[in-house]
Design a protein around this motif. Structure first.
Motif, short mmCIF file in Angstrom:
data_model
loop_
_atom_site.label_atom_id
_atom_site.label_comp_id
_atom_site.label_asym_id
_atom_site.label_seq_id
_atom_site.Cartn_x
_atom_site.Cartn_y
_atom_site.Cartn_z
N GLU A 208 0.80 -1.23 0.00
CA GLU A 208 0.00 0.00 0.00
C GLU A 208 0.83 1.27 0.00
O GLU A 208 0.27 2.37 -0.06
N THR A 209 2.16 1.15 0.10
CA THR A 209 3.00 2.31 0.37
C THR A 209 4.13 2.44 -0.64
O THR A 209 4.85 1.48 -0.91
N LEU A 210 4.30 3.66 -1.17
CA LEU A 210 5.38 3.96 -2.09
C LEU A 210 6.37 4.92 -1.43
O LEU A 210 5.97 5.97 -0.91
N LEU A 211 7.64 4.56 -1.44
CA LEU A 211 8.71 5.46 -1.02
C LEU A 211 9.22 6.16 -2.27
O LEU A 211 9.58 5.52 -3.25
N VAL A 212 9.26 7.50 -2.24
CA VAL A 212 9.60 8.28 -3.43
C VAL A 212 10.78 9.20 -3.13
O VAL A 212 10.77 9.95 -2.15
N SER A 213 11.80 9.13 -3.97
CA SER A 213 12.96 10.00 -3.84
C SER A 213 12.57 11.42 -4.25
O SER A 213 11.98 11.63 -5.31
N GLU A 214 12.92 12.38 -3.40
CA GLU A 214 12.45 13.76 -3.61
C GLU A 214 13.63 14.73 -3.76
O GLU A 214 14.57 14.71 -2.96
N TYR A 215 13.54 15.58 -4.78
CA TYR A 215 14.53 16.63 -5.00
C TYR A 215 13.93 17.98 -4.66
O TYR A 215 12.70 18.14 -4.63
N PRO A 216 14.76 19.00 -4.43
CA PRO A 216 14.23 20.36 -4.32
C PRO A 216 13.44 20.72 -5.57
O PRO A 216 13.70 20.18 -6.66
N ALA A 217 12.49 21.62 -5.45
CA ALA A 217 11.58 21.95 -6.55
C ALA A 217 12.35 22.31 -7.82
O ALA A 217 13.24 23.16 -7.81
N GLY A 218 12.02 21.64 -8.92
CA GLY A 218 12.60 21.95 -10.22
C GLY A 218 13.99 21.43 -10.45
O GLY A 218 14.60 21.74 -11.48
N VAL A 219 14.53 20.66 -9.54
CA VAL A 219 15.93 20.22 -9.63
C VAL A 219 16.01 18.81 -10.19
O VAL A 219 15.24 17.92 -9.82
N ALA A 220 16.98 18.60 -11.10
CA ALA A 220 17.35 17.29 -11.63
C ALA A 220 16.12 16.51 -12.08
O ALA A 220 15.29 17.03 -12.83
N ASP A 221 15.98 15.26 -11.61
CA ASP A 221 14.86 14.43 -12.03
C ASP A 221 13.62 14.61 -11.17
O ASP A 221 12.62 13.89 -11.35
N GLY A 222 13.65 15.59 -10.26
CA GLY A 222 12.50 15.82 -9.39
C GLY A 222 11.19 15.98 -10.15
O GLY A 222 10.19 15.30 -9.82
N GLY A 256 29.78 18.48 -2.40
CA GLY A 256 29.85 19.90 -2.70
C GLY A 256 28.50 20.57 -2.89
O GLY A 256 28.45 21.77 -3.16
N GLY A 257 27.41 19.80 -2.78
CA GLY A 257 26.07 20.36 -2.89
C GLY A 257 25.43 20.21 -4.25
O GLY A 257 24.28 20.64 -4.45
N ALA A 258 26.12 19.61 -5.23
CA ALA A 258 25.59 19.50 -6.59
C ALA A 258 24.69 18.29 -6.73
O ALA A 258 24.97 17.21 -6.19
N TYR A 259 23.61 18.48 -7.50
CA TYR A 259 22.71 17.38 -7.87
C TYR A 259 23.06 16.90 -9.28
O TYR A 259 23.90 17.52 -9.96
N PRO A 260 22.45 15.80 -9.75
CA PRO A 260 22.84 15.24 -11.06
C PRO A 260 22.72 16.21 -12.23
O PRO A 260 23.45 16.05 -13.23
N ASP A 261 21.85 17.21 -12.16
CA ASP A 261 21.74 18.15 -13.28
C ASP A 261 22.90 19.14 -13.30
O ASP A 261 23.04 19.91 -14.26
N ASN A 262 23.75 19.11 -12.26
CA ASN A 262 24.96 19.93 -12.24
C ASN A 262 26.20 19.06 -11.98
O ASN A 262 27.10 19.45 -11.24
N ASN A 263 26.18 17.87 -12.57
CA ASN A 263 27.29 16.93 -12.49
C ASN A 263 27.52 16.35 -11.10
O ASN A 263 28.61 15.86 -10.79
N GLY A 264 26.49 16.41 -10.26
CA GLY A 264 26.58 15.75 -8.96
C GLY A 264 26.31 14.26 -9.09
O GLY A 264 25.73 13.80 -10.08
N TYR A 265 26.72 13.49 -8.08
CA TYR A 265 26.45 12.06 -8.09
C TYR A 265 24.97 11.79 -7.95
O TYR A 265 24.23 12.58 -7.33
N TYR A 266 24.52 10.67 -8.51
CA TYR A 266 23.12 10.27 -8.40
C TYR A 266 22.96 9.45 -7.11
O TYR A 266 23.36 8.30 -7.06
N ARG A 267 22.39 10.08 -6.09
CA ARG A 267 22.27 9.44 -4.79
C ARG A 267 20.81 9.32 -4.39
O ARG A 267 20.01 10.23 -4.65
N THR A 268 20.47 8.22 -3.77
CA THR A 268 19.08 7.98 -3.39
C THR A 268 19.02 7.01 -2.22
O THR A 268 19.87 6.12 -2.10
#
Length: 301
Positions: A208-222, A256-268
């Motif tokens: 019944e439950t989905l865990l969803v990876s969340e990014y800041p608004a408008g960032v990367a694959d969010g 360093g604070g970067a997300y995947p849309d700015n060459n950051g690692y893809y972490r989840t």
């Protein structure tokens, strides 16, 4: 009366391929798992692995070794699926063709099925030859599964693997015939996730439950992850006919604070594995890990 097992159900073995470059991580996984089940380790060098575990103080009474070579560590991606032939009885394994050119890994499920004396059925011959990867597959234990559309793209007309081209309905029929899946949800692929695995974005915590990876608004694959979630919520319900419960968990940026849309690692934190009463999940650094741990402990039974 086939039923694909949900990941949180009871397991007898956790499978690990031992690659020395990852020995610290693998030691931690085995240390957590031996308290819950047996651990089957694929390695051509049993004595070396045994010494590493014992030197780390990990008890090995529940560890079983299979002498076999490998191409990569990614057992989650090339392992077979646990299926019950009679709903909750008669265990079988169901295997597909691994979507990487790694023949030793692709052959691992047949090898360990024979090693453990478990019947194995394989989606490897036309017209039921299917290219797939375990990281892009989630099941709820009641006949519902979810993947990214990588599964349809890699089995479509003109696919690069030489397998029989299949429409989405033909693919659904095969998963119904081999694994008892009657509802197969497929969401759009993510722009920044190079491997297109569903376990990087959405995970069943229970039926019944989905865990969803969340990014800041408008960032990367969010934005795409939110669109994928909306698609599921708008078109599907849980096995009980109720809306899915959604738990969001922040995706940590690189140091360093970067997300995947700015060459950051893809972490989840969505990429995790249930081992009976233990959950094994990657941690990155304390400021994000403590938040993730609180969310997961509140979400888990």
């Amino acid at each position: 009366n086939l039923r694909t097992m949900a990941e949180w159900e009871e397991i007898e073995y956790l499978l690990v391929t031992w690659v020395p470059n990852y020995s610290n991580t693998l030691t931690g996984i085995v240390e957590a798992a031996v308290n819950e089940c047996k651990v089957l380790i694929i390695t051509p060098n049993e004595s070396s692995v045994e010494n590493t575990l014992q030197n780390a103080g990990v008890p090995t009474d529940s560890v079983v070794y299979m002498d076999r070579d490998y191409n990569s560590i990614w057992m989650r991606d090339y392992a077979a699926n646990t299926v019950y032939k009679d709903w909750n009885d008669s265990l079988i394994l169901v295997d597909w063709i691994y979507n990487r050119p790694r023949p030793l890994d692709n052959g691992a499920p047949e090898a360990y099925a024979n090693f453990l004396n478990i019947p194995i059925y394989q989606m490897t011959n036309a017209p039921t030859d299917v290219i797939a990867t375990g990281g892009n597959y989630m099941a709820d234990g009641f006949g519902t599964s979810v993947s990214s559309k990588l599964i349809t793209d890699e089995n479509d007309v003109g696919n690069s693997f030489g397998v029989t081209p299949k429409t989405e309905q033909e693919l659904n029929d095969i998963f119904s015939d081999f694994m008892g899946i009657d509802t197969y949800m497929k969401v759009e692929r993510l722009l920044y996730d190079d491997i297109d695995h569903i376990d990087m974005q959405i995970k069943f915590l229970d039926e019944e439950t989905l865990l969803v990876s969340e990014y800041p608004a408008g960032v990367a694959d969010g934005p795409q992850i939110e669109a994928n979630l909306d698609y599921i919520l708008d078109n599907f319900t849980s096995v009980y006919g109720t809306p899915y419960r959604v738990i969001r968990i922040p995706a940590p940026p690189s140091t360093g604070g970067a997300y995947p849309d700015n060459n950051g690692y893809y972490r989840t934190y969505a990429n995790q594995v249930f081992v009976n009463n233990t959950v094994i999940v990657p941690f990155y650094r304390e400021e994000y890990d403590t938040i993730a741990q609180r969310i997961l402990e509140d979400a888990m039974p």
